[in-house]
Design a protein around this motif. Structure first.
Motif, short mmCIF file in Angstrom:
data_model
loop_
_atom_site.label_atom_id
_atom_site.label_comp_id
_atom_site.label_asym_id
_atom_site.label_seq_id
_atom_site.Cartn_x
_atom_site.Cartn_y
_atom_site.Cartn_z
N ILE A 142 -3.57 -63.94 -11.43
CA ILE A 142 -4.87 -63.34 -11.11
C ILE A 142 -4.70 -61.82 -11.03
O ILE A 142 -3.95 -61.30 -10.20
CB ILE A 142 -5.43 -63.90 -9.79
CG1 ILE A 142 -5.68 -65.39 -9.91
CG2 ILE A 142 -6.72 -63.17 -9.42
CD1 ILE A 142 -6.64 -65.79 -11.02
N ALA A 143 -5.43 -61.12 -11.90
CA ALA A 143 -5.29 -59.67 -11.99
C ALA A 143 -6.25 -58.94 -11.06
O ALA A 143 -5.90 -57.91 -10.47
CB ALA A 143 -5.51 -59.21 -13.43
N THR A 144 -7.49 -59.43 -10.95
CA THR A 144 -8.48 -58.79 -10.09
C THR A 144 -9.25 -59.86 -9.32
O THR A 144 -9.35 -61.01 -9.76
CB THR A 144 -9.48 -57.94 -10.89
OG1 THR A 144 -10.21 -58.79 -11.80
CG2 THR A 144 -8.77 -56.85 -11.68
N ALA A 145 -9.82 -59.45 -8.19
CA ALA A 145 -10.61 -60.36 -7.36
C ALA A 145 -11.78 -59.62 -6.77
O ALA A 145 -11.71 -58.42 -6.49
CB ALA A 145 -9.74 -60.97 -6.27
N GLY A 146 -12.86 -60.35 -6.58
CA GLY A 146 -14.05 -59.80 -5.93
C GLY A 146 -14.79 -60.92 -5.25
O GLY A 146 -14.48 -62.10 -5.42
N VAL A 147 -15.77 -60.56 -4.45
CA VAL A 147 -16.59 -61.55 -3.79
C VAL A 147 -18.05 -61.25 -4.11
O VAL A 147 -18.47 -60.10 -4.14
CB VAL A 147 -16.35 -61.56 -2.26
CG1 VAL A 147 -16.75 -60.25 -1.62
CG2 VAL A 147 -17.06 -62.73 -1.60
N ARG A 148 -18.82 -62.30 -4.41
CA ARG A 148 -20.24 -62.15 -4.64
C ARG A 148 -21.00 -63.22 -3.88
O ARG A 148 -20.44 -64.28 -3.57
CB ARG A 148 -20.57 -62.24 -6.13
CG ARG A 148 -20.35 -63.58 -6.76
CD ARG A 148 -21.10 -63.73 -8.09
NE ARG A 148 -20.77 -62.75 -9.09
CZ ARG A 148 -21.62 -61.80 -9.48
NH1 ARG A 148 -22.82 -61.72 -8.94
NH2 ARG A 148 -21.27 -60.95 -10.43
N ASP A 149 -22.26 -62.94 -3.59
CA ASP A 149 -23.13 -63.91 -2.93
C ASP A 149 -23.79 -64.76 -4.02
O ASP A 149 -24.55 -64.25 -4.84
CB ASP A 149 -24.18 -63.20 -2.08
CG ASP A 149 -25.12 -64.17 -1.36
OD1 ASP A 149 -24.90 -65.40 -1.45
OD2 ASP A 149 -26.05 -63.69 -0.71
N LEU A 150 -23.48 -66.05 -4.01
CA LEU A 150 -24.01 -66.92 -5.05
C LEU A 150 -25.53 -67.02 -5.00
O LEU A 150 -26.18 -67.32 -6.01
CB LEU A 150 -23.39 -68.32 -4.92
CG LEU A 150 -23.48 -69.26 -6.13
CD1 LEU A 150 -22.81 -68.65 -7.34
CD2 LEU A 150 -22.88 -70.62 -5.80
N THR A 151 -26.13 -66.75 -3.84
CA THR A 151 -27.58 -66.82 -3.72
C THR A 151 -28.26 -65.53 -4.17
O THR A 151 -29.50 -65.45 -4.15
CB THR A 151 -27.99 -67.13 -2.27
OG1 THR A 151 -27.60 -66.05 -1.42
CG2 THR A 151 -27.32 -68.41 -1.78
N ALA A 152 -27.50 -64.51 -4.54
CA ALA A 152 -28.06 -63.23 -4.98
C ALA A 152 -27.48 -62.88 -6.33
O ALA A 152 -26.55 -62.05 -6.43
CB ALA A 152 -27.77 -62.13 -3.95
N PRO A 153 -27.99 -63.48 -7.41
CA PRO A 153 -27.37 -63.32 -8.73
C PRO A 153 -27.42 -61.92 -9.30
O PRO A 153 -26.59 -61.55 -10.13
CB PRO A 153 -28.15 -64.30 -9.60
CG PRO A 153 -29.49 -64.43 -8.93
CD PRO A 153 -29.19 -64.35 -7.47
#
Length: 470
Positions: free
Chosen positions: A199-210
């Motif tokens: 895994i080269a990069t990682a991030g977090v996103r809110d699945l309810t806010a596309p």
């Protein structure tokens, strides 16, 4: 001298000798085992091992930290098998013999005070050979964690507040996505995870806010990242022995990991991992509807990182609370049909969400999403091939009520459906992949729905009992 026809009722001398030899060996083994156990309880070389392992060289090797399998740091970039077997041993305590000995000993013989959580369908048996070491460290204050790989099992040992716990999960046929992370700890609404070395990069996103962008996450030198937990019971329902009992009701923001593989594995490969309460996060994918031709081409699941996939998963994100993340490795959202609703109320999407277990079984839920409002539950089935690689033909039906108050019988099928027929309380037949008819007046029972495929085969509608079949 005996006659050849005489019947001998006594064993021959040879049989007697064999019996005596076996008895002697058996007595010797008992004495050796007793001696080994005596040494173990007397503070000898095996005194740190559980009694069943003491004096048994082959089994004892499985509990020797010096014999743990340790993979070279760059092995993942030089193998065609990109899964947990390619993980190196990481963490600041990989050389802590005392910690590793406690972890192996607890796994071999957990006491009544040890919290043990075993995922469905996985064995809790102790190791029969030296396992592979994946991690040993202190990822949280006052917390020590050791992670092992044993064939098709991941085992996590945790020490926290003077208590020990074990969590065991399956890893059958893990790959570049389903072997991408392991949860180390969960604390106060956050989770600490160890990422795969590719895994080269990682991030977090809110699945309810596309529409929102993924927030980059720093990856520690030991390969770990910290992320928020979902606000629902799903993310904290935990088959996790170390943190069982946490959680709350409702569905709010649903943070998911968005990670990208190293170009040394595959270029421009990003994918989503959702925390659904298990030791391993769950891979999310999306299959768009097949449209635009008489017999549209089949669509394959794709990574749920594009605009269309994110928009659809935002609408269905809260349904992930129904998935048991202890047993599931991947969830695919398949939009298998689009139908025009009666009374010019717009288009609705028929979807099948398949949660695939580590053992290959699948649980599916079919929903109808109208242009406005929440999805309507239509059917569900457990331990089925439906909506998967070997169950690509689907028919679903439901009663839908228009804003006018009138009821309509709706049905839709996947791409190979050529005709849909309703019998029983409703008699209707329509060519194509969708059916719309005014529903029979109450209290008439639901009609029976069947579909004829282009091959001539007939399938029935998937119902709430999982009765759909070829």
């Amino acid at each position: 001298m005996s006659h050849p026809a005489d019947v001998h009722t006594r064993p021959t001398d040879l049989l007697l000798r064999r019996t005596r030899v076996r008895a002697a060996w058996g007595l010797t083994a008992v004495l050796l085992l007793a001696a080994g156990l005596t040494r173990a309880t007397a503070g000898g070389p095996d005194s740190g091992l559980p009694a069943p392992y003491a004096g048994a060289p082959a089994a004892r090797a499985a509990l020797d930290p010096a014999r743990l399998v340790r993979v070279p740091a760059q092995a993942w970039s030089d193998t065609g098998r990109v899964d947990f077997t390619a993980w190196p041993a990481r963490g600041p305590r990989t050389g802590d013999r005392a910690l590793l000995t406690r972890a192996l000993g607890t796994w071999a013989a957990p006491t009544s005070q040890t919290a043990v959580a075993v995922a469905p369908g996985v064995s809790a048996e102790p190791p029969g050979h030296p396992p592979q070491l994946l991690f040993a460290g202190d990822p949280g204050p006052g917390t020590l964690v050791v992670v092992f790989l044993d064939a098709d099992r991941i085992v996590r040992y945790t020490e926290r507040g003077g208590r020990r716990s074990l969590d065991i999960a399956r890893t059958d046929d893990a790959n570049v996505t389903t072997a991408a992370a392991v949860t180390l700890t969960r604390d106060a609404g956050t989770a600490r995870r160890l990422l795969a070395p590719w895994i080269a990069t990682a991030g977090v996103r809110d699945l309810t806010a596309p529409a929102g962008a993924a927030r980059p996450l720093p990856i520690g030198s030991d390969g770990t990242v910290t992320t928020d937990l979902p606000h629902g019971a799903a993310g904290q329902r935990e088959g996790d022995a170390a943190t069982r009992g946490a959680g709350s009701e409702g569905c709010g923001p649903r943070p998911v990991l968005e990670v990208a593989s190293s170009p040394r594995i595959v270029e421009k490969h990003a994918f989503l991992l959702a925390d659904l309460g298990g030791l391993l996060p769950v891979h999310l994918t999306y299959t768009p509807p097949a449209e635009g031709a008489d017999v549209p081409p089949a669509r394959q699941p794709r990574e749920a990182t594009g605009p269309a996939a994110l928009a659809r998963w935002a609408q269905e994100a809260c349904t992930l609370g129904e998935v048991d993340g202890r047993a599931v490795r991947a969830v695919n959202l398949w939009d298998f049909a689009v139908t025009e609703l009666p009374e010019s109320t717009g288009r609705a999407v028929w979807s099948c969400t398949r949660a695939t277990h580590w053992d290959g079984r699948g649980d599916v839920r079919i929903r109808l999403r109208p242009p406005t409002g929440a999805s309507l539950a239509v059917a569900h089935a457990e331990s089925t091939a439906a909506c998967g690689r070997f169950g690509q033909h689907v028919l679903a039906a439901t009663l839908w009520r228009a804003p006018s108050g009138r009821g309509y019988q709706l049905a839709a099928g996947s791409r190979e459906v050529a005709e849909i027929t309703a019998t029983g309380s409703l008699h209707s037949r329509t060519a194509g992949r969708t059916l719309t008819a005014q529903a029979p007046p109450a209290p008439a029972p639901p009609p029976a729905l069947t579909a004829t495929l282009r091959s001539g085969a007939v399938i029935t509608a998937l119902d709430a009992r999982g009765g759909g079949r070829d």
